[in-house]
Design an enzyme around this catalytic site. Structure first.
Site, PDB file in Angstrom:
ATOM      1  N   ASP A   1       0.866  -1.153   0.000  1.00 41.31           N
ATOM      2  CA  ASP A   1       0.000   0.000   0.000  1.00 41.31           C
ATOM      3  C   ASP A   1       0.917   1.221   0.000  1.00 41.31           C
ATOM      4  O   ASP A   1       2.097   1.116   0.326  1.00 41.31           O
ATOM      5  CB  ASP A   1      -0.846  -0.056   1.267  1.00 41.31           C
ATOM      6  CG  ASP A   1      -1.753   1.131   1.379  1.00 41.31           C
ATOM      7  OD1 ASP A   1      -2.299   1.544   0.347  1.00 41.31           O
ATOM      8  OD2 ASP A   1      -1.910   1.650   2.489  1.00 41.31           O
TER       9      ASP A   1
ATOM     10  N   THR B   1      -0.172   4.881   1.006  1.00 41.46           N
ATOM     11  CA  THR B   1      -0.424   5.815   2.083  1.00 41.46           C
ATOM     12  C   THR B   1      -0.309   5.124   3.437  1.00 41.46           C
ATOM     13  O   THR B   1      -0.951   4.119   3.671  1.00 41.46           O
ATOM     14  CB  THR B   1      -1.834   6.407   1.954  1.00 41.46           C
ATOM     15  OG1 THR B   1      -2.055   6.670   0.583  1.00 41.46           O
ATOM     16  CG2 THR B   1      -1.971   7.641   2.762  1.00 41.46           C
TER      17      THR B   1
ATOM     18  N   LYS C   1      -2.740  28.321 -10.699  1.00 46.43           N
ATOM     19  CA  LYS C   1      -1.702  27.358 -10.317  1.00 46.43           C
ATOM     20  C   LYS C   1      -2.017  26.025 -10.958  1.00 46.43           C
ATOM     21  O   LYS C   1      -3.188  25.673 -11.161  1.00 46.43           O
ATOM     22  CB  LYS C   1      -1.583  27.236  -8.804  1.00 46.43           C
ATOM     23  CG  LYS C   1      -2.729  26.534  -8.124  1.00 46.43           C
ATOM     24  CD  LYS C   1      -2.433  26.356  -6.645  1.00 46.43           C
ATOM     25  CE  LYS C   1      -3.634  25.732  -5.943  1.00 46.43           C
ATOM     26  NZ  LYS C   1      -3.508  25.701  -4.501  1.00 46.43           N
TER      27      LYS C   1
ATOM     28  N   GLY D   1      -4.919   3.447  -3.678  1.00 47.04           N
ATOM     29  CA  GLY D   1      -6.170   4.056  -4.087  1.00 47.04           C
ATOM     30  C   GLY D   1      -5.957   5.485  -4.544  1.00 47.04           C
ATOM     31  O   GLY D   1      -6.879   6.158  -4.987  1.00 47.04           O
TER      32      GLY D   1
ATOM     33  N   ASP E   1      -6.741  -2.283   2.842  1.00 42.07           N
ATOM     34  CA  ASP E   1      -5.738  -3.291   2.507  1.00 42.07           C
ATOM     35  C   ASP E   1      -6.093  -4.665   3.046  1.00 42.07           C
ATOM     36  O   ASP E   1      -5.392  -5.632   2.790  1.00 42.07           O
ATOM     37  CB  ASP E   1      -4.385  -2.874   3.075  1.00 42.07           C
ATOM     38  CG  ASP E   1      -3.994  -1.489   2.634  1.00 42.07           C
ATOM     39  OD1 ASP E   1      -4.109  -1.217   1.437  1.00 42.07           O
ATOM     40  OD2 ASP E   1      -3.603  -0.682   3.478  1.00 42.07           O
TER      41      ASP E   1
END
Lengths: 371, 1149
Positions: free
Chosen positions: B414, B416, B575, B689, B837
Site C-alpha cells: 500500500d 499511504t 496554479k 487508491g 488493505d
C-alpha cells in the site's frame, strides 16, 4: 580444525538500518529482554571447513581404521572353531536313520554317534553351540507366542496363560506351562562329547550347563512361580500341563533346583529368540581344568546325540559348533575385513580429493573474501 | 422475494452504466417489522432474514461446536487420519504390535496441542469482535435517541452520530448539524485517502428532518441496489411523501468512515453488518498454508503411497513365504490357526502399515508447530524491530507462516501510511528564478527560521532559508509578495476558527500544505465567503473579491481564481502542473528557463511541484468574459465543455510567478529498504487508491522507479493487449489476420523483454485494471481469451521490476494479488495499514499490517504486524531466511531419520519371513525431537526430497547390513541386534546433524549432547528391570541394552556403521569445500556481477522520450471544493454567504 569465534549475527544486525538501536530509551514492561537468546545473538562457533581441515580427516580415519581392522581380523583368525553338521540328510551319515524316522510324536529316543577329529587343540575355554538353519525363530507370530508374565513367575498367569499363547495355551483342559510356540519348540537334542584317547578308550568331556544364559534373564526375566529356590517345584507346577512337544514336564528339566523349571538355562537360551533364521545358541561350556593341558586336545572325538528334534520337514540343518572365544565373541572375519576396507577407501578418497584439490582448487582463491 | 413489488423506476445516476441496476433492496425508516419481513432462502428450507444485523462474527467456534469442527479441521491432515487408522488397527489383536494406547497417546497429544492453539486464537478473535460490536452509537427508538451499541443497529434504524465517531453501518445521510446538511468524513480506512471528503443530505430530508420528533416520524422508503462491493457507486431512490428522490454515492455514509468537523449527523441504515460495502470488500478469511506445508502434505501423501506399495509387496512376500515354508515349519504351522497364507498375507499387510508407521511423520507436525512458535517468539522479541516512538514491536500473529517469509518473491505494498507518512510538507520554492529553501551542503544542524513575529504561524514549518525571510519582510521584493499572495488566494481551502486557531480543510493535502506554508510566512488566509477571500498579508488585512473560480479538474490540471484587488485591479491567479502553465505563459514571461531548471532540480529530489502564474485582466475583457462564463454556466447541454472553453480564453498570456515544491514525506528508511529488497530479488508492486501522479512520484522517491526506466502506462498496455481485444470482438472467420496480429504482439513482447529487467516499469490505473480483471467477475469460468489476457498481463507485469497500480479498490487489490498467485505461482506478501488493505492482506500468502496507526483492521487480519515499513527487510531477510533454512533443514532431517528407520525394517523383512518385528519403533520414540538445530542453507523441494530419500535408503542399507554381517554366524539374539542397530542409527543421525550445523551455539551443542544422553537414558529406562517386572508384557527388553552396550564388539560395529554412513556426506562436503568457495562467498561475488551487468544499455523499439515527470502535483482526482465555494454551500453559519443555499442546492440535484 580451524575455527573462528564470532558474534553470530553481527552482520545481519547491520541490516535493520537507522532505527535499530532506538529501543534503548523506551524501557517499558512490554519490552522484550535484551538477552542473547531472544535476540538470537548467542555466541557461536563456526567451523570453517577448508581443504586443509577436511582432507586430513580422511587420512586419519584411514589410519585409525586399518589397524583396528587388522586387529579384529587377526583376533578372529586366532579363534579356533569347529563345526559339524549332524542332521543326517545324507544316507551315509550316522544320524540318517534317526532323522528319517523321527517326528514330534516319537516317544522313543533315537541315539546316534558322530565321530570327528580336531586338527588343532583348543587351548582356552571352549563354548559348545548348537546351530539351526532355516528356522525362522524371528517369525512374528512365533515371537509373540509366549507369556512373559508367566515366565516371570506370575502365579495367576501360570494357571491362565495369556491369549498370545494360542494354540499352545491349554492342553487337555489344563494350562500349559510354559505356554506358547517358542517354548513348545524347545530344542531338545542332547549332545554328549567323548574324547577318544589314543589307546582307543572313550572319556567323557565334562560339559558345564550353567552360566550359558544372560544374567538378567536368569535372575530377572525368568522366575519360577513362588520363588526360584523352591524344593518342591513339582507342587508349584501342579495342575499345569507340559507343552505338547515336550517329553518331560518343565519341572523335570533338571535335577538341580537352581536350573529347573523356568530358570533352566537351556530353556532360557532358547526363549531368547534369534535375530536371523540361521542361528546358533550356546549349549554348554567346557572349562579349562588344568593350565598344562589344553581344554580340548587334538585328536578324535565322538559326538553322541540323543536325536529328538526333527528338522527335516522345514529343510533345516542341525549343527554342533565348538569354538574358543575372545573379547569379540565368536569367529567372524567380517568386521575386520570391513574395517580394513573402509579404512582403505577413506585413504583412497583422501588421495583423490588431494589430487582434485591441487588440480582444480586453486582457481577459487580469488573469489574468497575474508570473513 | 419481497412482498411488495418495488416500483422499479431507475434512478438517474450520473454514471450511465450504473443507472440500470435493479432496485430490489427495500428499506423503510423506523419500521423494523417491515424490514424484517424480507426473507431469503437459507440453509435447507429455513428462511432467513434478508437483512443482516450489525453484529460481526469472526470467531469460528462456540462451546458446542468446537469439538466437532476442530476435529474435522484437524482430520483433514492425511497424517492424522493415518494415525487414527493406526490406533484402530492396533486394536485388532491379530495385527497389533503394540498396545493401542501407545499410539493413541501421541495422536491425542497432537490433537490437543493444535486444539489448544485454536482455542486461544479463537478467543482473541472473540475479544476483537466484542470490542467492535460494542462500540457506541445512538439509535432512535420509540421517539427518542438512546445510547446503544453497534450490535443493536438494524436496517431501517435512524442513527445519530457525533464528531469523531465511526460510522457503524452503511447509511443514507438524512441531515446534519452543518449548513445544508454537509457532513465531513475521513475515509482513510476505506480507500486510504486521508483528505477530508464531504457528503451532503438530500435537500428534502435536510429541510424536513431537524428534530427528534420529525426524525421519529420519518417513514421514507428507500429502494436501492443489492449490497455490493463498489465503494464509489451507489444508486437508489427515496420514496417519501409521494415524491421520488434519487440517491447517489454523495448521500451515503459507509461503515468505517469517521465523522470529522461535523457536530452531529443523522443517518438511515441501509446495509448493516455483512452487507456493508467495506465488509463486502473484505473477502473471505482463508486458512493460509505455507508452501512448505503443502509440500509436506505432498510428501506425506507420497510416503503414504510408498508405505502402501511397500506393505503390499511385503505382504505378498509374506504370503508366498507362508505358502512355501510355514507348512513345513511345525513350530509355526500351528500358529496359522488354519488360515490360508493369503489371509496371513492380508494380516501382514496391515501389520506392516503399523510397523512402517514411524515413516509417517506425525511428530513432524507437532515439532513443526513448536519450531514455528519459537520462531514467532524470536520475531516478537526482536529489539531491532522495535519502534520507539510508538513503542510497538513486531508481532507474529500467525505462527505457522514463518518459513514462507524466506520465500517471498513479490511484495504488494500500500502507499499511504505504509510507504509514506501522508504528511505533505512545503519544502522549497522558486520565485523569479531564485530557489529558496536550499540547504547549504555543509551545514548539518541549521536552526529553523524564527517565525515568532507571525502570530498565525502554527510552528510546524521547518524552514532554513534566512534569505527568503529577509526579502519577504523587507517588503521590497514584489515577485515574492505576489507569489505568496497567489498561494494564499488561489485555492479552495476552507477555514474554521477554533479557539483562536485557524484550521484549514482542503480537498487535497498538497493544497493544505501550500496554504499553511503561506500562512506561516505571513500570508495568512483568514476567511472566505462565497465571493470574497480575506488574507492577512504580513500584518495587513486585505479583502479580495472573488469574481470567478475556475475550478480544478483532472483534465485541466490547473485552477485559477479571478479576483478584484482591494486597490481595484483585476487579477487572475493560476496554479497548476508545470506543462499546463508553461503552455499558457505570455511569450515575454521572465524567469522561464531558471524556473524550468529549478523544476528539474525539484523533480530530481522527487518533490511534488506546482507552478504559479498570474495575469492582470483589463476591465473590458473581464466584462466580455464574464458574460461568456455566465452563458456557459447556464448552458443546458455541454455545459462542461463550454465552461472549459471559457476558462481557456482567460487562462493565457500568464506571467510566471514561480514554482513550489512539496515533499510527500516517506516513512523512515523506505528507499533503503526497497533497495535492499530489490537486491534480494523481490519485486515490489505498489497498489494504491491514490492518484496516478502521486503514486508515480512516490515511485520515484522510494527509488522504485528511476529516470532511465521506460514506463509502460495505460496506453502502451492497451497497444500491447489490443490484439487480444480484437480477437475477442471479431468473428472466428478472420483467423489469418488474427494470428498475424498475435505474432506482432509477441514481437512487441520480445522487444520489451529485450529492454532488460531493470529498465521497465508498469503503471496502471483502476479502470484499466478492471478491464483485465473483468474475467474473474463472470462467474467462475472465465473464457479462454480473457484468461489469456490476464496471463499476458501478469507475465508482462512480472517482467517489470516495478509495478504501480493507482486508483484501485480494495477488491481490485485483492484480485491483483490473486492474479499473480494464480498465474505466476510465486509467494506473495501484502503489506498495508488501512481497512482498504484488508482484503489484499488476506489474499496474499502472507499479510503484513503496519501497526500503531489508527485503523486496526489491517493489523487484525494480518499474519505479521510491524511498526514501520523498514522493518520488513529484517522480517524477511533475517527472520524469514533463518526460519526457512531451519525448517528445511529440520524437515530434511526428520525425513532422513524416519525413512532410514523404515528402510531398516524392510531389509529385516527379508530375513524374518516377511513378518515384521518392531526393531525400532521404540527406538524412534527414543529419538528426541531435538534435531531441529542447524542454520545451513538448504532448499527443500522435491529434488532434495528424493536425494534425502536416496540418502536414507543408503544409510538404512548400511545400518542394517553391517550389523547383519557382523552378527551372521553368531549366537546373538534379535534384541541385541535391535539395540545395536538403533544405537548406530542414533549416532549416525546425530553425527549427520553435527556435520551440517554451520554455526555452533551453546544450546544446539547442548541439544545434541542431550539427545544422545536422552537416548541412552531412555533406552536404559525402557530396558530396566523395574519396568519389566511391572509390565512384563510391554517391556520385553530387560537388560538388553545393558549387556549389549557392555560389549566392545558392539561398539566397534557401531563405530564402523556410523563412519560408513557418514562417508557419503563427508565426501560430498569435502568435495564441496575443495571445489567451491562457501556459500557466503558466492553471495558476495555474484552480487558484484549483477551490478556490473545492469549497466549494459539495451534499447529497442519501445524506446520513448523521457517521460515528463515533473508535474507530479497531487490534484484531487475528484473535483475540488470550488463549485461548492462558488455556490456557497460549504460555508459555515454566520460567516458570509447570506444568499447561500437553496439555489446552490437546487443546482446540485
Amino acid at each position: 580444525m580451524m575455527a573462528s569465534s564470532y558474534n553470530a549475527k553481527e552482520e545481519d544486525g547491520q541490516l535493520s538500518g537507522a532505527g535499530g538501536s532506538g529501543g534503548v530509551g523506551a524501557a517499558k514492561s512490554k519490552k522484550p529482554d535484551n538477552t542473547a537468546f531472544k535476540q538470537q545473538r548467542l555466541p557461536a562457533w563456526q567451523p570453517i571447513l577448508t581443504a586443509g581441515t577436511v582432507l586430513p580427516a580422511f587420512f586419519v580415519i584411514g589410519l585409525v581404521f586399518i589397524p583396528i581392522g587388522i586387529g579384529l581380523f587377526v583376533t578372529s583368525n586366532n579363534i579356533k572353531e569347529f563345526e559339524i553338521d549332524y542332521t543326517g540328510i545324507d544316507p551315509a551319515r550316522p544320524c540318517y536313520n534317526c532323522s528319517q524316522t523321527l517326528t514330534w510324536n516319537s516317544t522313543k529316543s533315537c541315539v546316534c554317534k558322530v565321530p570327528f577329529t580336531l586338527e588343532q587343540s583348543f587351548e582356552s575355554e571352549v563354548f559348545m553351540y548348537y546351530g539351526l538353519s532355516n528356522f525362522y525363530q524371528n517369525h512374528r507370530r512365533y515371537v509373540k507366542s509366549r507369556d512373559d508374565s508367566q515366565l516371570n513367575g506370575d502365579a495367576t498367569r501360570l494357571t491362565s496363560p495369556s491369549k498370545e499363547c494360542e494354540p499352545y495355551r491349554t492342553s487337555d483342559g489344563k494350562p500349559i506351562a510354559p505356554c506358547g510356540a517358542i517354548a513348545n519348540s524347545l530344542f531338545n537334542d542332547t549332545l554328549t562329547l567323548y574324547y577318544i584317547n589314543p589307546n582307543g578308550t572313550e572319556s567323557l568331556v565334562p560339559l558345564q550347563k550353567k552360566g550359558i544364559a544372560w544374567w538378567t534373564d536368569k535372575n530377572v526375566k525368568f522366575r519360577n512361580p513362588g520363588g526360584n529356590n523352591l524344593n518342591n517345584i513339582t507342587a508349584v507346577f501342579h495342575g499345569t500341563s507340559k507343552p505338547v512337544n515336550w517329553q518331560k514336564a518343565v519341572y523335570e528339566l533338571d535335577t538341580d533346583p537352581e536350573n529347573n523349571g523356568f530358570i533352566n538355562e537351556d530353556f532360557i537360551v532358547w526363549m531368547r529368540t534369534a535375530a536371523l533364521p540361521t542361528f546358533r545358541k550356546l549349549y554348554r561350556l567346557i572349562e579349562k581344568k588344568n593350565n598344562m593341558i589344553p581344554t580340548l586336545q587334538r585328536g578324535n572325538y565322538t559326538l553322541e546325540i540323543t536325536y529328538n528334534y526333527p528338522v527335516r520337514r522345514f529343510d533345516g540343518r542341525k549343527r554342533m559348533i565348538l569354538s574358543t572365544i575372545s573379547w569379540m565373541g565368536g569367529k567372524n572375519p567380517f568386521l575386520g575385513i570391513a574395517y580394513i576396507t573402509v579404512g582403505s577407501v577413506c585413504f583412497f578418497l583422501g588421495v583423490v580429493l588431494l589430487i582434485v584439490h591441487h588440480k582444480y582448487g586453486n582457481r577459487n582463491n580469488s573469489a574468497e573474501i575474508p570473513n | 422475494m419481497s412482498l411488495q413489488q418495488p416500483p422499479s423506476k431507475p434512478a438517474s445516476s450520473p454514471d450511465g452504466t450504473h443507472s440500470n441496476r435493479e432496485h430490489t433492496w427495500q428499506v423503510k425508516a423506523n419500521d423494523r417489522d417491515f424490514n424484517n419481513q424480507f426473507t431469503k432462502k437459507g440453509f435447507l428450507c429455513f428462511k432467513r432474514r434478508k437483512y443482516a444485523d450489525n453484529v460481526i462474527k469472526t470467531r469460528k467456534y462456540n462451546v458446542l461446536t468446537f469439538l466437532p469442527f476442530n476435529l474435522y479441521e484437524q482430520f483433514q491432515r492425511v497424517a492424522n487420519v493415518y494415525f487414527l487408522l493406526m490406533v484402530i488397527l492396533q486394536g485388532v489383536p491379530a495385527i497389533s504390535t503394540l498396545p493401542w494406547h501407545t499410539t493413541m497417546i501421541p495422536l491425542l497429544m497432537v490433537l490437543a496441542t493444535r486444539g489448544v492453539k485454536d482455542i486461544l486464537d479463537d478467543m482473541a478473535r472473540y475479544r476483537s469482535d466484542n470490542e467492535i460490536n460494542n462500540r457506541p452509537c445512538d439509535i432512535l427508538h420509540s421517539g427518542s435517541f438512546k445510547a446503544a451499541r453497534w450490535r443493536d443497529v438494524h436496517v431501517g434504524d435512524v442513527v445519530r452520530l457525533r464528531k469523531n465517531q465511526l460510522i457503524p453501518a452503511d447509511m443514507l445521510l438524512l441531515s446534519s448539524s452543518e449548513p445544508h446538511s454537509l457532513c465531513y468524513v475521513e475515509t482513510a480506512d476505506i480507500d486510504g485517502e486521508t483528505n477530508l471528503k464531504y457528503r451532503q443530505a438530500l435537500s428534502v430530508t435536510h429541510e424536513e428532518l431537524h428534530t427528534e420528533d420529525k426524525l421519529a416520524a420519518f417513514d421514507g422508503r428507500v429502494l436501492c441496489e443489492e449490497p455490493n462491493s463498489q465503494l464509489h457507486f451507489f444508486s437508489g431512490v427515496l420514496h417519501w411523501r409521494g415524491g421520488q428522490h434519487p440517491i447517489d454515492n454523495d448521500r451515503i455514509l459507509l461503515r468505517g468512515f469517521r465523522l470529522r468537523n461535523t457536530h452531529t449527523c443523522y443517518g438511515l441504515v441501509l446495509f448493516a453488518g455483512l452487507d456493508s460495502k467495506i465488509l463486502r470488500n473484505c473477502g473471505r478469511t482463508v486458512v493460509k498454508r505455507t508452501r512448505i506445508e503443502l509440500l509436506m502434505n505432498h510428501v506425506v501423501l507420497m510416503i503414504l503411497l510408498f508405505l502402501l506399495v511397500t506393505s503390499l509387496l511385503l505382504a505378498v512376500g509374506a504370503g508366498l513365504w507362508e505358502s512355501r515354508f510355514s507348512g513345513s515349519l511345525e513350530a509355526i504351522v500351528a500358529l496359522s490357526e488354519g488360515f490360508s497364507p493369503a489371509y496371513w498375507g492380508f494380516v501382514t499387510f496391515w501389520g506392516y502399515i503399523i510397523i512402517l508407521s514411524p515413516a509417517m511423520p506425525m511428530a513432524l507436525y507437532i515439532t513443526f508447530e513448536v519450531i514455528h512458535l519459537v520462531h514467532s517468539r524470536f520475531i516478537n522479541w526482536d529489539l531491532q524491530m522495535h519502534f520507539p516512538e510508538k513503542d510497538t514491536y513486531a508481532s507474529a500473529r500467525s505462527t505457522s507462516l514463518n518459513e514462507q517469509l524466506g520465500q517471498i518473491e513479490v511484495i504488494f505494498s500500500d502507499k499511504t501510511g505504509t510507504l509514506t507518512q501522508n504528511i505533505m510538507t512545503y519544502k522549497k520554492c522558486c520565485v523569479a528564478g531564485t530557489v529558496y529553501g536550499n540547504l547549504p551542503a555543509t551545514s548539518k544542524k541549521l536552526k529553523p527560521v524564527d517565525l515568532c513575529w507571525n502570530r498565525y504561524a502554527d510552528g510546524k514549518l521547518q524552514l532554513h532559508d534566512e534569505l527568503l525571510m529577509e526579502r519577504l519582510r523587507s517588503q521590497e521584493d514584489q515577485d515574492l509578495r505576489e507569489f505568496f499572495r497567489a498561494l494564499s488566494v488561489c485555492h479552495t481551502v476552507m477555514v474554521e476558527e477554533k479557539d483562536g486557531d485557524l484550521l484549514y480543510q482542503a480537498a487535497s493535502p498538497d493544497e493544505e500544505a501550500l496554504v499553511t506554508a503561506a500562512r506561516n510566512l505571513g500570508f495568512v488566509f483568514l476567511s472566505r465567503t462565497q465571493d470574497s477571500v480575506t488574507v492577512n498579508e504580513l500584518g495587513v488585512e486585505r479583502h479580495y473579491h472573488v469574481l470567478a473560480m475556475l475550478d480544478f479538474s483532472s483534465q485541466r490540471r490547473r485552477m485559477s481564481v479571478l479576483v478584484r484587488e482591494p486597490e481595484g485591479g483585476l487579477k487572475l491567479y493560476c496554479k497548476g502542473a508545470d506543462i499546463v502553465i508553461f503552455e499558457r505563459l505570455a511569450p515575454d514571461s521572465p524567469h522561464r528557463d531558471a524556473t524550468e531548471k529549478a523544476l528539474d532540480g525539484f523533480a530530481e529530489e522527487t518533490l511534488r511541484t506546482l507552478c504559479l502564474a498570474c495575469r492582470s485582466v483589463e476591465e473590458g475583457f473581464y466584462r466580455e468574459w464574464i458574460d461568456e462564463h455566465h452563458h456557459a454556466n447556464m448552458a443546458t447541454q455541454g455545459r462542461q465543455q463550454e465552461l472549459e472553453a471559457a476558462y481557456e480564453r482567460i487562462e493565457n498570456n500568464l506571467t510566471l510567478l514561480g514554482a513550489t515544491a512539496i515533499e510527500d514525506r516517506l516513512q523512515e528508511g523506505v528507499p533503503e529498504t526497497i533497495r535492499t529488497l530489490k537486491r534480494a530479488g523481490i519485486k515490489i508492486w505498489v497498489l494504491t487508491g491514490d492518484k496516478k501522479e502521486t503514486a508515480v512520484n512516490i515511485g520515484y522517491s522510494v527509488k522504485l522507479l528511476s529516470s532511465d526506466m521506460t514506463i509502460l502506462e495505460g496506453k502502451d498496455l492497451r497497444t500491447l493487449l489490443e490484439p487480444m481485444q480484437e480477437e475477442k470482438s471479431s468473428d472466428s472467420n478472420n483467423i489469418p489476420r488474427l494470428s498475424k496480429e498475435t505474432v506482432w504482439t509477441n514481437q512487441e513482447l520480445r522487444d520489451l523483454h529485450k529492454l532488460g529487467a531493470q529498465r521497465k516499469a508498469l503503471v496502471i490505473t483502476g479502470p484499466d485494471l478492471e478491464f483485465i480483471l473483468r474475467a474473474s467477475d463472470s462467474a467462475g469460468g472465465a473464457h479462454g481469451q480473457q484468461v489469456e489476457l490476464q496471463k499476458r498481463f501478469v507475465e508482462l507485469a512480472s517482467s517489470c521490476p516495478a509495478v504501480i497500480c493507482c486508483r484501485v479498490t480494495p477488491l481490485q487489490k485483492a484480485r491483483m494479488v490473486e492474479l499473480v498467485r494464480r498465474y505466476q505461482g510465486v509467494v506473495t506478501l501484502a503489506i498495508g495499514d488501512g481497512a482498504n488493505d484488508v482484503n489484499m492482506i488476506k489474499t496474499a500468502h502472507i499479510g503484513v499490517g503496519i501497526s500503531g496507526q489508527e485503523g486496526l483492521q489491517a493489523v487484525q487480519c494480518s499474519d505479521y504486524s510491524i511498526a514501520q515499513f523498514r522493518f520488513l527487510q529484517r522480517l524477511l531477510l533475517v527472520h524469514g531466511r533463518w526460519s526457512y533454512i531451519r525448517i528445511c533443514k529440520y524437515l530434511r532431517f526428520f525425513l532422513f531419520k524416519t525413512l532410514s528407520f523404515t528402510f531398516v525394517h524392510i531389509w529385516y523383512s527379508f530375513f524374518n519371513g516377511f513378518t515384521a518385528q518392531d526393531v525400532s519403533d521404540r527406538a524412534s520414540l527414543q529419538c528426541p525431537e531435538l534435531y531441529r538445530v542447524g542454520q545451513y542453507q538448504e532448499l527443500f523441494g522435491y529434488r532434495v526430497f528424493s536425494v534425502t530419500m536416496l540418502h536414507a535408503l543408503l544409510t538404512s542399507l548400511i545400518l542394517f547390513f553391517i550389523p547383519f554381517g557382523a552378527f551372521l554366524p553368531s549366537a546373538l539374539d534379535y534384541q541385541t541386534f535391535a539395540v545395536t542397530v538403533a544405537t548406530a542409527a542414533v549416532f549416525t543421525t546425530t553425527a549427520e546433524i553435527a556435520l551440517q550445523i554451520w554455526t555452533w551455539t551453546l544450546p544446539n551443542a547442548l541439544a545434541i549432547l542431550l539427545s544422545i544422553v536422552f537416548y541412552f537414558t531412555l533406552t536404559f529406562m525402557l530396558h530396566s528391570f523395574i519396568l519389566h517386572q511391572t509390565w512384563p508384557k510391554d517391556f520385553l527388553f530387560p537388560g538388553a541394552s545393558l549387556s549389549t552396550l557392555r560389549d566392545p564388539y558392539m561398539w566397534l560395529i557401531v563405530l564402523l556403521t556410523v563412519t560408513v554412513c557418514l562417508l557419503p556426506s563427508l565426501t560430498a562436503r569435502a568435495l564441496d569445500t575443495v571445489l567451491r568457495p562457501p556459500d557466503l562467498h558466492r553471495v558476495h561475488s555474484s552480487e558484484g556481477q549483477r551490478m556490473s551487468v545492469s549497466t549494459v544499455e539495451l534499447r529497442s523499439g519501445f524506446q520513448r522520450d523521457q517521460p515528463q515527470r515533473r508535474s507530479s502535483y497531487a490534484f484531487s482526482q475528484e473535483r475540488g471544493f470550488g463549485e461548492r465555494i462558488a455556490s456557497g454551500t460549504s460555508l459555515r453559519k454566520g460567516k458570509g454567504s447570506r444568499r447561500a443555499g437553496r439555489q446552490g442546492l437546487g443546482e446540485q440535484q
